[in-house]
Design a protein around this motif. Sequence first.
Motif, PDB file in Angstrom:
ATOM      1  N   GLU A 199      11.251  -0.050  -2.192  1.00 29.43           N
ATOM      2  CA  GLU A 199      10.677   0.697  -1.073  1.00 29.43           C
ATOM      3  C   GLU A 199       9.167   0.913  -1.186  1.00 29.43           C
ATOM      4  O   GLU A 199       8.436   0.841  -0.192  1.00 29.43           O
ATOM      5  N   PHE A 200       8.677   1.185  -2.384  1.00 26.39           N
ATOM      6  CA  PHE A 200       7.262   1.542  -2.547  1.00 26.39           C
ATOM      7  C   PHE A 200       6.388   0.368  -2.989  1.00 26.39           C
ATOM      8  O   PHE A 200       5.216   0.549  -3.317  1.00 26.39           O
ATOM      9  N   ILE A 201       6.955  -0.838  -3.003  1.00 24.45           N
ATOM     10  CA  ILE A 201       6.207  -1.999  -3.460  1.00 24.45           C
ATOM     11  C   ILE A 201       5.604  -2.752  -2.271  1.00 24.45           C
ATOM     12  O   ILE A 201       6.304  -3.192  -1.371  1.00 24.45           O
ATOM     13  N   LYS A 202       4.284  -2.902  -2.292  1.00 27.01           N
ATOM     14  CA  LYS A 202       3.552  -3.660  -1.287  1.00 27.01           C
ATOM     15  C   LYS A 202       2.473  -4.448  -2.013  1.00 27.01           C
ATOM     16  O   LYS A 202       1.682  -3.875  -2.772  1.00 27.01           O
ATOM     17  N   LEU A 203       2.457  -5.769  -1.795  1.00 28.51           N
ATOM     18  CA  LEU A 203       1.539  -6.644  -2.518  1.00 28.51           C
ATOM     19  C   LEU A 203       0.552  -7.302  -1.567  1.00 28.51           C
ATOM     20  O   LEU A 203       0.934  -7.797  -0.506  1.00 28.51           O
ATOM     21  N   ASP A 204      -0.711  -7.327  -1.956  1.00 30.93           N
ATOM     22  CA  ASP A 204      -1.762  -7.905  -1.123  1.00 30.93           C
ATOM     23  C   ASP A 204      -1.496  -9.369  -0.822  1.00 30.93           C
ATOM     24  O   ASP A 204      -1.263 -10.171  -1.744  1.00 30.93           O
ATOM     25  N   GLY A 205      -1.513  -9.717   0.451  1.00 28.75           N
ATOM     26  CA  GLY A 205      -1.394 -11.120   0.849  1.00 28.75           C
ATOM     27  C   GLY A 205      -0.037 -11.745   0.586  1.00 28.75           C
ATOM     28  O   GLY A 205       0.075 -12.971   0.541  1.00 28.75           O
ATOM     29  N   HIS A 206       0.980 -10.910   0.446  1.00 28.89           N
ATOM     30  CA  HIS A 206       2.312 -11.444   0.153  1.00 28.89           C
ATOM     31  C   HIS A 206       3.382 -10.787   1.030  1.00 28.89           C
ATOM     32  O   HIS A 206       3.281  -9.621   1.399  1.00 28.89           O
ATOM     33  N   GLN A 207       4.369 -11.590   1.353  1.00 29.48           N
ATOM     34  CA  GLN A 207       5.522 -11.132   2.122  1.00 29.48           C
ATOM     35  C   GLN A 207       6.703 -10.981   1.176  1.00 29.48           C
ATOM     36  O   GLN A 207       7.070 -11.924   0.469  1.00 29.48           O
ATOM     37  N   LEU A 208       7.286  -9.795   1.137  1.00 34.88           N
ATOM     38  CA  LEU A 208       8.431  -9.541   0.269  1.00 34.88           C
ATOM     39  C   LEU A 208       9.726  -9.789   1.032  1.00 34.88           C
ATOM     40  O   LEU A 208       9.928  -9.236   2.113  1.00 34.88           O
ATOM     41  N   ILE A 209      10.568 -10.627   0.469  1.00 35.21           N
ATOM     42  CA  ILE A 209      11.874 -10.914   1.060  1.00 35.21           C
ATOM     43  C   ILE A 209      12.925 -10.290   0.161  1.00 35.21           C
ATOM     44  O   ILE A 209      13.202 -10.770  -0.935  1.00 35.21           O
ATOM     45  N   LEU A 210      13.467  -9.179   0.624  1.00 34.02           N
ATOM     46  CA  LEU A 210      14.392  -8.380  -0.171  1.00 34.02           C
ATOM     47  C   LEU A 210      15.827  -8.783   0.137  1.00 34.02           C
ATOM     48  O   LEU A 210      16.222  -8.834   1.302  1.00 34.02           O
TER      49      LEU A 210
END
Length: 265
Positions: free
Chosen positions: A35-46
Amino acid sequence: MFIEIENIKYNIEVKGEGKPIICLHGFSEDISTWEFIKLDGHQLILIDLIGHGKSDKPKLRKYYSLKVMLRHLNKLIFQLGLKKYSMLGYSMGGRIALAYALIYPKEIDKLILESASYGEDGVLNRLKRRRNDLVLAKQIEKNGIEWFSEYWSHLNIFESQKRLSRSMINEINKRRLGNSTRALSNTLKITGQGKFPCLKGKIIKLSISILYISGEYDKKYRVVGKNFGKLNKNVKHVIIDGCGHNTHIEDSNSFIKVLNKFLKN
């Protein structure tokens, strides 16, 4: 959204924009752990792994095998239209991510493992862990999900989580209590560490960049991370201070900084 693979529905959530990273949670967890993970220039596919979260929890044990898991993951990722992507796995999800990268190395850009094992090493260790996994599986079936949540939260590797806020602790407990006893039992019996293949001797084959993250207080996985570095020169091992087994929850800011630095290189 849901994607169906061979009659099994998988729950998936996509966050952010940029280069894709497949994120695999740990045992008795689900996609909300990120929930609290956000990375610069990246799309997270959970992805909720089989038997977890909102993904299907079939009775048949064959669906919990590593072979089926890896095949389903690859088909799912193909349906998402991805050809090149990175993969992040925590604990059980890290073991699966490592196994996946060894089978589909040309598709993986970078591999990130958090507090993840390469599998039990040695016949006696494997037999002991397999027996322990079977005992726990039977206890879960007999005693129920409330018993499991209480038992799991008191494991030594989660001791440092007692320092978290009450709201965060409640969220972690909520995820554990939302599990199916049958699905957890099947997972332990079919892909627990005792049944999971030891991949230690295969790590040298990976030519991709690998980040291994462990917590300061997690002695076992600090050693495992050090061993990863000895087994493959492409592995960068980072220890996050003040954390135990689950660094991305215990100190999400430090976790994000470590990942952003690694992904920019």
